[in-house]
Motif scaffolding. Structure first.
Motif, PDB file in Angstrom:
ATOM      1  N   SER A  11       0.810  -1.229   0.000  1.00  0.00           N
ATOM      2  CA  SER A  11       0.000   0.000   0.000  1.00  0.00           C
ATOM      3  C   SER A  11       0.841   1.274   0.000  1.00  0.00           C
ATOM      4  O   SER A  11       0.501   2.254   0.652  1.00  0.00           O
ATOM      5  CB  SER A  11      -0.962   0.000   1.188  1.00  0.00           C
ATOM      6  OG  SER A  11      -1.885  -1.056   1.079  1.00  0.00           O
ATOM      7  N   GLY A  13       1.328   3.155  -2.671  1.00  0.00           N
ATOM      8  CA  GLY A  13       0.674   4.120  -3.544  1.00  0.00           C
ATOM      9  C   GLY A  13       1.480   4.527  -4.766  1.00  0.00           C
ATOM     10  O   GLY A  13       1.063   5.408  -5.512  1.00  0.00           O
ATOM     11  N   GLU A  16      -0.633   4.080  -8.267  1.00  0.00           N
ATOM     12  CA  GLU A  16      -1.857   4.831  -8.572  1.00  0.00           C
ATOM     13  C   GLU A  16      -1.631   6.052  -9.464  1.00  0.00           C
ATOM     14  O   GLU A  16      -2.312   6.195 -10.489  1.00  0.00           O
ATOM     15  CB  GLU A  16      -2.569   5.235  -7.278  1.00  0.00           C
ATOM     16  CG  GLU A  16      -3.893   5.911  -7.527  1.00  0.00           C
ATOM     17  CD  GLU A  16      -4.625   6.263  -6.246  1.00  0.00           C
ATOM     18  OE1 GLU A  16      -5.827   6.558  -6.346  1.00  0.00           O
ATOM     19  OE2 GLU A  16      -4.018   6.269  -5.161  1.00  0.00           O
ATOM     20  N   ASN A  22      -6.125   5.643 -15.021  1.00  0.00           N
ATOM     21  CA  ASN A  22      -6.682   5.829 -13.675  1.00  0.00           C
ATOM     22  C   ASN A  22      -7.555   4.671 -13.207  1.00  0.00           C
ATOM     23  O   ASN A  22      -8.640   4.877 -12.666  1.00  0.00           O
ATOM     24  CB  ASN A  22      -7.468   7.145 -13.602  1.00  0.00           C
ATOM     25  CG  ASN A  22      -6.600   8.341 -13.886  1.00  0.00           C
ATOM     26  OD1 ASN A  22      -5.501   8.457 -13.348  1.00  0.00           O
ATOM     27  ND2 ASN A  22      -7.064   9.232 -14.738  1.00  0.00           N
ATOM     28  N   CYS A  23      -7.068   3.450 -13.381  1.00  0.00           N
ATOM     29  CA  CYS A  23      -7.869   2.293 -12.974  1.00  0.00           C
ATOM     30  C   CYS A  23      -7.422   1.701 -11.637  1.00  0.00           C
ATOM     31  O   CYS A  23      -7.941   0.674 -11.218  1.00  0.00           O
ATOM     32  CB  CYS A  23      -7.860   1.224 -14.064  1.00  0.00           C
ATOM     33  SG  CYS A  23      -6.302   0.356 -14.280  1.00  0.00           S
ATOM     34  N   ILE A  24      -6.482   2.362 -10.965  1.00  0.00           N
ATOM     35  CA  ILE A  24      -5.970   1.864  -9.690  1.00  0.00           C
ATOM     36  C   ILE A  24      -6.470   2.744  -8.559  1.00  0.00           C
ATOM     37  O   ILE A  24      -6.417   3.971  -8.648  1.00  0.00           O
ATOM     38  CB  ILE A  24      -4.427   1.824  -9.688  1.00  0.00           C
ATOM     39  CG1 ILE A  24      -3.930   0.968 -10.851  1.00  0.00           C
ATOM     40  CG2 ILE A  24      -3.899   1.313  -8.351  1.00  0.00           C
ATOM     41  CD1 ILE A  24      -2.423   0.994 -11.046  1.00  0.00           C
ATOM     42  N   SER A  25      -6.956   2.106  -7.494  1.00  0.00           N
ATOM     43  CA  SER A  25      -7.434   2.860  -6.336  1.00  0.00           C
ATOM     44  C   SER A  25      -7.096   2.110  -5.050  1.00  0.00           C
ATOM     45  O   SER A  25      -6.828   0.913  -5.067  1.00  0.00           O
ATOM     46  CB  SER A  25      -8.944   3.090  -6.430  1.00  0.00           C
ATOM     47  OG  SER A  25      -9.630   1.858  -6.493  1.00  0.00           O
ATOM     48  N   ALA A  26      -7.122   2.849  -3.956  1.00  0.00           N
ATOM     49  CA  ALA A  26      -6.820   2.252  -2.659  1.00  0.00           C
ATOM     50  C   ALA A  26      -7.974   1.368  -2.216  1.00  0.00           C
ATOM     51  O   ALA A  26      -9.134   1.765  -2.272  1.00  0.00           O
ATOM     52  CB  ALA A  26      -6.565   3.333  -1.622  1.00  0.00           C
ATOM     53  N   TYR A  31      -3.985  -1.965  -2.761  1.00  0.00           N
ATOM     54  CA  TYR A  31      -4.557  -1.253  -3.905  1.00  0.00           C
ATOM     55  C   TYR A  31      -5.267  -2.250  -4.808  1.00  0.00           C
ATOM     56  O   TYR A  31      -4.968  -3.442  -4.791  1.00  0.00           O
ATOM     57  CB  TYR A  31      -3.461  -0.496  -4.663  1.00  0.00           C
ATOM     58  CG  TYR A  31      -3.183   0.843  -4.030  1.00  0.00           C
ATOM     59  CD1 TYR A  31      -3.648   2.013  -4.620  1.00  0.00           C
ATOM     60  CD2 TYR A  31      -2.504   0.945  -2.829  1.00  0.00           C
ATOM     61  CE1 TYR A  31      -3.429   3.248  -4.025  1.00  0.00           C
ATOM     62  CE2 TYR A  31      -2.280   2.172  -2.231  1.00  0.00           C
ATOM     63  CZ  TYR A  31      -2.745   3.324  -2.836  1.00  0.00           C
ATOM     64  OH  TYR A  31      -2.542   4.541  -2.244  1.00  0.00           O
ATOM     65  N   ASP A  34      -9.137  -1.868 -11.506  1.00  0.00           N
ATOM     66  CA  ASP A  34     -10.412  -2.132 -12.176  1.00  0.00           C
ATOM     67  C   ASP A  34     -10.094  -2.845 -13.486  1.00  0.00           C
ATOM     68  O   ASP A  34      -9.596  -2.235 -14.438  1.00  0.00           O
ATOM     69  CB  ASP A  34     -11.153  -0.823 -12.438  1.00  0.00           C
ATOM     70  CG  ASP A  34     -12.510  -1.025 -13.076  1.00  0.00           C
ATOM     71  OD1 ASP A  34     -12.776  -2.103 -13.665  1.00  0.00           O
ATOM     72  OD2 ASP A  34     -13.338  -0.101 -12.990  1.00  0.00           O
ATOM     73  N   CYS A  44       2.152  -0.010 -13.909  1.00  0.00           N
ATOM     74  CA  CYS A  44       2.023  -0.224 -12.465  1.00  0.00           C
ATOM     75  C   CYS A  44       3.093  -1.177 -11.956  1.00  0.00           C
ATOM     76  O   CYS A  44       3.722  -0.939 -10.922  1.00  0.00           O
ATOM     77  CB  CYS A  44       0.633  -0.732 -12.105  1.00  0.00           C
ATOM     78  SG  CYS A  44       0.101  -2.212 -13.010  1.00  0.00           S
TER      79      CYS A  44
END
Length: 56
Positions: A11, A13, A16, A22-26, A31, A34, A44
């Motif tokens: 985690s 970050g 992201e 922008n398909c990565i989120s916490a 993480y 999508d 990534c």
């Protein structure tokens, strides 16, 4: 195949802000990616210090 983030995620970050779509989120404990948005570019994985993002 879309990438997913393994349990090795710490985690930090790093991934992201590098994702071009922008398909990565916490998530709660790591993480998440999508898979419906991921374009399989591997950015990534290239910035992750523990190689947590992996292709499915």
């Amino acid at each position: 195949m879309a990438y997913f983030i393994t349990d090795a995620c710490i985690s930090c970050g790093a991934c992201e802000p590098e994702c071009p779509v922008n398909c990565i989120s916490a998530g709660d404990d790591k993480y998440i990616i999508d898979e419906n948005v991921c374009i399989e570019c591997g950015t990534c994985n290239s910035v992750c210090p523990v190689d947590a993002p992996q292709p499915e």
